[in-house]
Design a protein around this motif. Structure first.
Motif, short mmCIF file in Angstrom:
data_model
loop_
_atom_site.label_atom_id
_atom_site.label_comp_id
_atom_site.label_asym_id
_atom_site.label_seq_id
_atom_site.Cartn_x
_atom_site.Cartn_y
_atom_site.Cartn_z
N GLN A 1 0.85 -1.18 0.00
CA GLN A 1 0.00 0.00 0.00
C GLN A 1 0.88 1.24 0.00
OE1 GLN A 1 -2.74 0.13 3.25
NE2 GLN A 1 -3.71 2.01 2.57
N VAL A 2 0.59 2.18 -0.88
CA VAL A 2 1.40 3.39 -1.00
C VAL A 2 0.82 4.48 -0.11
CG1 VAL A 2 2.14 5.21 -2.57
CG2 VAL A 2 2.11 2.83 -3.35
N ARG A 3 1.68 5.16 0.59
CA ARG A 3 1.29 6.30 1.43
C ARG A 3 2.20 7.47 1.14
NH1 ARG A 3 1.71 5.57 7.37
NH2 ARG A 3 0.57 7.53 7.39
N LEU A 4 1.60 8.67 1.17
CA LEU A 4 2.37 9.91 1.08
C LEU A 4 2.24 10.63 2.41
CD1 LEU A 4 1.39 11.30 -2.45
CD2 LEU A 4 3.14 9.63 -1.84
N VAL A 5 3.35 11.00 2.99
CA VAL A 5 3.34 11.67 4.29
C VAL A 5 4.10 12.98 4.18
CG1 VAL A 5 3.96 11.53 6.72
CG2 VAL A 5 3.20 9.48 5.51
N GLU A 6 3.39 14.07 4.47
CA GLU A 6 3.99 15.39 4.39
C GLU A 6 4.48 15.85 5.77
OE1 GLU A 6 0.15 15.83 1.72
OE2 GLU A 6 0.61 14.99 3.70
N SER A 7 5.43 16.77 5.75
CA SER A 7 5.90 17.42 6.97
C SER A 7 6.48 18.78 6.60
CB SER A 7 6.96 16.57 7.68
OG SER A 7 8.08 16.39 6.85
N GLY A 8 6.66 19.62 7.63
CA GLY A 8 7.32 20.88 7.40
C GLY A 8 6.43 22.11 7.41
N GLY A 9 5.13 21.92 7.51
CA GLY A 9 4.26 23.09 7.56
C GLY A 9 4.40 23.82 8.88
N GLY A 10 3.76 24.99 8.96
CA GLY A 10 3.82 25.75 10.21
C GLY A 10 3.39 27.18 10.01
N LEU A 11 3.70 28.00 11.02
CA LEU A 11 3.35 29.42 11.02
C LEU A 11 4.61 30.23 10.80
CD1 LEU A 11 1.40 31.80 11.60
CD2 LEU A 11 1.93 31.48 14.03
N VAL A 12 4.54 31.19 9.88
CA VAL A 12 5.69 32.03 9.59
C VAL A 12 5.20 33.43 9.24
CG1 VAL A 12 5.71 31.41 7.13
CG2 VAL A 12 7.85 32.12 8.26
N GLN A 13 6.04 34.42 9.48
CA GLN A 13 5.68 35.78 9.11
C GLN A 13 5.92 36.01 7.63
OE1 GLN A 13 7.96 38.30 11.80
NE2 GLN A 13 6.15 38.61 13.08
N ALA A 14 5.22 36.98 7.08
CA ALA A 14 5.41 37.33 5.68
C ALA A 14 6.89 37.66 5.43
CB ALA A 14 4.54 38.52 5.31
N GLY A 15 7.39 37.15 4.31
CA GLY A 15 8.79 37.32 3.99
C GLY A 15 9.66 36.17 4.46
N GLY A 16 9.11 35.30 5.29
CA GLY A 16 9.85 34.17 5.82
C GLY A 16 9.88 32.99 4.87
N GLY B 1 6.01 2.51 0.77
CA GLY B 1 5.29 1.34 0.28
C GLY B 1 6.08 0.68 -0.82
N SER B 2 5.44 -0.27 -1.47
CA SER B 2 6.11 -1.02 -2.52
C SER B 2 5.90 -0.30 -3.86
CB SER B 2 5.56 -2.45 -2.57
OG SER B 2 6.28 -3.22 -3.49
N ILE B 3 6.89 0.49 -4.24
CA ILE B 3 6.78 1.35 -5.42
C ILE B 3 7.69 0.83 -6.52
CG2 ILE B 3 7.12 3.69 -6.31
CD1 ILE B 3 6.55 4.66 -3.40
N TRP B 4 7.10 0.68 -7.70
CA TRP B 4 7.88 0.23 -8.86
C TRP B 4 8.56 1.39 -9.55
CZ3 TRP B 4 10.14 -3.78 -10.82
CH2 TRP B 4 10.49 -3.80 -12.17
N ARG C 1 4.30 -1.80 -7.07
CA ARG C 1 4.74 -3.11 -7.56
C ARG C 1 3.57 -4.07 -7.74
NH1 ARG C 1 10.17 -3.75 -7.68
NH2 ARG C 1 11.40 -2.20 -6.54
N THR C 2 2.45 -3.75 -7.12
CA THR C 2 1.27 -4.62 -7.21
C THR C 2 0.37 -4.27 -8.38
OG1 THR C 2 0.12 -3.15 -5.68
CG2 THR C 2 1.25 -5.06 -4.73
N ALA C 3 0.77 -3.30 -9.20
CA ALA C 3 -0.09 -2.86 -10.30
C ALA C 3 0.71 -2.81 -11.60
CB ALA C 3 -0.68 -1.48 -9.99
#
Length: 121
Positions: free
Chosen positions: A1-16, A26-29, A102-104
């Motif tokens: 089973q393929v999963r996408l996991v994001e990270s790195g978001g947050g709060l920042v001031q303009a210009g940052g 997962g098992s990716i071909w 890999r399963t497809a």
């Protein structure tokens, strides 16, 4: 089973700056491309940036010159470096990938759960 996991978001001031990461596990071909989307008025989601495994990149006009996408195909990981952020960049950013498990026998679209980016004035 393929999963996408994001990270790195947050709060920042303009210009940052912020750097988003997304790992496809997962098992990716093979991978065609990976990228980032966010909601937009009148659209379900708009493409922010995308990079193919051949190196071709695509950016939304609104982020050109400020955002940089990079794809590490060996790690099935895509990054989005966001500089000079503006309040209008505030959104949930979704990682997306077109890849073949890999399963497809064919490639399909996969989405992550999203990571919140908030830019204060």
């Amino acid at each position: 089973q393929v999963r996408l996991v994001e990270s790195g978001g947050g709060l920042v001031q303009a210009g940052g700056s912020l750097r988003l990461s997304c790992v496809a596990s997962g098992s990716i071909w093979s991978t065609v491309h990976m990228g980032w989307h966010r909601p937009a008025p009148g659209k379900q989601r708009e493409l922010v940036a995308r990079q193919s495994t051949s190196g071709e990149t695509t950016y939304a006009d609104s982020v050109k010159g400020r955002f940089t996408i990079s794809l590490d195909s060996a790690k099935n990981t895509v990054y989005l470096q966001m500089n000079n952020l503006k309040p209008e960049d505030t959104a949930v950013y979704y990682c997306a990938a077109v890849l073949t498990p890999r399963t497809a026998d064919w490639a399909s679209n996969y989405w992550g759960q999203g990571t919140q980016v908030t830019v204060s004035p």
